[in-house]
Design an enzyme around this catalytic site. Structure first.
Site, short mmCIF file in Angstrom:
data_model
loop_
_atom_site.label_atom_id
_atom_site.label_comp_id
_atom_site.label_asym_id
_atom_site.label_seq_id
_atom_site.Cartn_x
_atom_site.Cartn_y
_atom_site.Cartn_z
N GLY A 163 -10.83 -15.20 49.87
CA GLY A 163 -9.89 -14.09 49.65
C GLY A 163 -8.46 -14.52 49.46
CG PHE A 164 -5.99 -13.85 51.28
CD1 PHE A 164 -5.09 -13.08 50.54
CD2 PHE A 164 -7.02 -13.21 51.98
CE1 PHE A 164 -5.21 -11.69 50.51
CE2 PHE A 164 -7.15 -11.82 51.95
CZ PHE A 164 -6.24 -11.06 51.22
N GLY A 165 -5.44 -17.99 49.51
CA GLY A 165 -5.08 -19.40 49.64
C GLY A 165 -4.31 -19.60 50.94
N GLY A 166 -4.10 -20.85 51.29
CA GLY A 166 -3.22 -21.19 52.41
C GLY A 166 -3.77 -20.94 53.80
CG MET A 171 -16.70 -20.19 50.42
SD MET A 171 -15.47 -20.73 49.22
CE MET A 171 -13.95 -20.14 49.97
CG MET A 227 -14.61 -15.66 45.75
SD MET A 227 -13.05 -16.27 46.40
CE MET A 227 -12.37 -16.97 44.91
CG HIS A 241 -11.50 -23.98 42.47
ND1 HIS A 241 -12.87 -24.11 42.64
CD2 HIS A 241 -11.12 -22.95 43.25
CE1 HIS A 241 -13.29 -23.18 43.49
NE2 HIS A 241 -12.25 -22.45 43.88
CG HIS A 259 -14.86 -19.71 44.01
ND1 HIS A 259 -14.06 -19.94 45.12
CD2 HIS A 259 -15.98 -19.10 44.47
CE1 HIS A 259 -14.68 -19.48 46.19
NE2 HIS A 259 -15.84 -18.96 45.83
CG MET A 316 -10.34 -13.65 44.52
SD MET A 316 -9.23 -13.71 45.94
CE MET A 316 -9.08 -15.49 46.14
CB SER A 351 -7.38 -23.60 44.04
OG SER A 351 -7.14 -22.20 43.92
N GLY A 391 -5.57 -25.89 46.85
CA GLY A 391 -4.59 -25.02 46.20
C GLY A 391 -3.19 -25.30 46.70
CG ASP A 416 -12.48 -23.14 47.62
OD1 ASP A 416 -11.27 -23.35 47.81
OD2 ASP A 416 -12.90 -22.19 46.92
N GLY A 417 -11.02 -24.51 50.64
CA GLY A 417 -10.26 -23.77 51.63
C GLY A 417 -9.66 -24.68 52.69
N GLY A 418 -8.33 -24.76 52.68
CA GLY A 418 -7.64 -25.53 53.71
C GLY A 418 -7.71 -27.04 53.55
CG ASP A 440 -9.94 -19.56 43.80
OD1 ASP A 440 -11.14 -19.76 44.11
OD2 ASP A 440 -9.01 -20.31 44.13
C1 DX5 Z 1 -10.06 -18.86 48.73
C2 DX5 Z 1 -10.18 -19.61 47.44
C3 DX5 Z 1 -9.67 -21.00 47.48
C4 DX5 Z 1 -8.19 -21.10 47.78
C5 DX5 Z 1 -7.88 -22.47 48.26
O1 DX5 Z 1 -10.72 -17.64 48.60
O2 DX5 Z 1 -11.53 -19.68 47.06
O3 DX5 Z 1 -9.96 -21.68 46.29
O4 DX5 Z 1 -7.39 -20.82 46.68
O5 DX5 Z 1 -6.54 -22.50 48.63
P1 DX5 Z 1 -6.02 -23.50 49.76
O6 DX5 Z 1 -6.31 -24.88 49.29
O7 DX5 Z 1 -4.56 -23.19 49.81
O8 DX5 Z 1 -6.75 -23.15 51.03
ZN ZN Z 2 -12.11 -21.03 45.40
#
Ligand code: DX5
Ligand code: ZN
Length: 246
Positions: free
Chosen positions: A173-176, A168, A77, A34, A75, A38, A9, A224, A202-204, A36
């Site tokens: 909404g956010f990475g990390g 998901m 959102m 990927h 993706h 938003m 991502s 990401g 996707d996510g974490g 993102d």
């Molecule tokens: C969250 C995004 C993810 C995010 C993943 O809304 O859809 O793609 O960037 O980031 P990590 O891998 O850091 O959780």
């Molecule tokens: Zn994503």
């Protein structure tokens, strides 16, 4: 199970250096990027839009086949996923993944004065994406039951069937954020019903959590912060692939 696809991502990339970050990531062994998107409305954050996708497209060769290396996995959102399909096709998107929650008519149901033409049913969305010569993905948030997808996969015309499901594993909404292992029953249920389906998580995702996702049946891995925050991104990409292929 289908082939592994590793999709870093770019949300965690250096946005001031995005073209180079994208080409480097593919050189380091990623299959897809990927991306993102938003809109500050479907999720409480704003990232980037189709003009940026247009500017990064020349930095990454177009895929030679469906789902091939260099696939732009967008993706979406966004609250009005239909509105952006043509713009993203022109910008170089290969796989347009919208949210189920954005495509159902909840806004209209809550407030009858809202124009219903802003919402399009998931099946209509998929057909519309296919009409624009892109692959179509459908994403579900953590609070959405996986059962809602069965009718879409099983009682549709050929052109209304999604090419990918995205489960998901964080609130979008956010990475990390922290990986939600309690989403794995959704992945297992999808894998059991659809042995050949591309199932994305996707996510974490990281070297620590990828085994859980791969064991459940996911074959498309988004990461990401784990990739872009690493000293050696190529090593992380290889480890993620190994977890899915083993
Ligand atoms: C969250 C995004 C993810 C995010 C993943 O809304 O859809 O793609 O960037 O980031 P990590 O891998 O850091 O959780
Ligand atoms: Zn994503």
């Amino acid at each position: 199970a289908p082939k592994a696809f590793i999709a870093p991502s770019i949300l965690s990339a250096d946005f001031a250096n995005l073209g180079k970050e994208c080409s480097n990531t593919i050189e380091r062994g990623a299959d897809w990027l990927h991306i993102d998107i938003m809109d500050g409305h479907f999720v409480p954050n704003i990232t980037l839009g189709h003009p940026i996708v247009t500017t990064i497209r020349p930095h990454v060769d177009r895929p030679k086949e469906a789902n091939g290396k260099g696939t732009f996995d967008c993706h979406m959102m966004v609250s009005e996923p239909k509105k952006w399909v043509k713009e993203f096709q022109k910008a170089g998107c290969d796989l347009y993944c919208f949210h189920y929650e954005a495509a159902i008519d909840s806004t209209a149901a809550e407030s009858p004065e809202v124009k219903t033409d802003k919402k399009t049913s998931p099946k209509e969305m998929i057909k519309y994406i296919h009409d624009q010569r892109m692959r179509a993905g459908i994403a579900i948030k953590p609070g959405t039951n996986v059962d809602v997808l069965y009718d879409i996969f099983e009682n549709s015309d050929k052109e209304e069937v999604p090419d990918m499901a995205l489960v998901m594993t964080v609130e979008p909404g956010f990475g990390g954020q922290k990986f939600m292992a309690d989403m794995m029953p959704k992945v297992q249920a999808l894998r059991k019903r659809y042995p050949e389906l591309n199932i994305e998580v996707d996510g974490g995702l990281s070297e620590k959590t990828v085994d859980t996702a791969a064991d459940a049946g996911a074959n498309v891995i988004v990461a990401g912060s784990a990739v872009f925050g690493a000293q050696d991104p190529a090593h992380v990409i290889a480890k993620l692939r190994e977890a899915v292929e083993s």
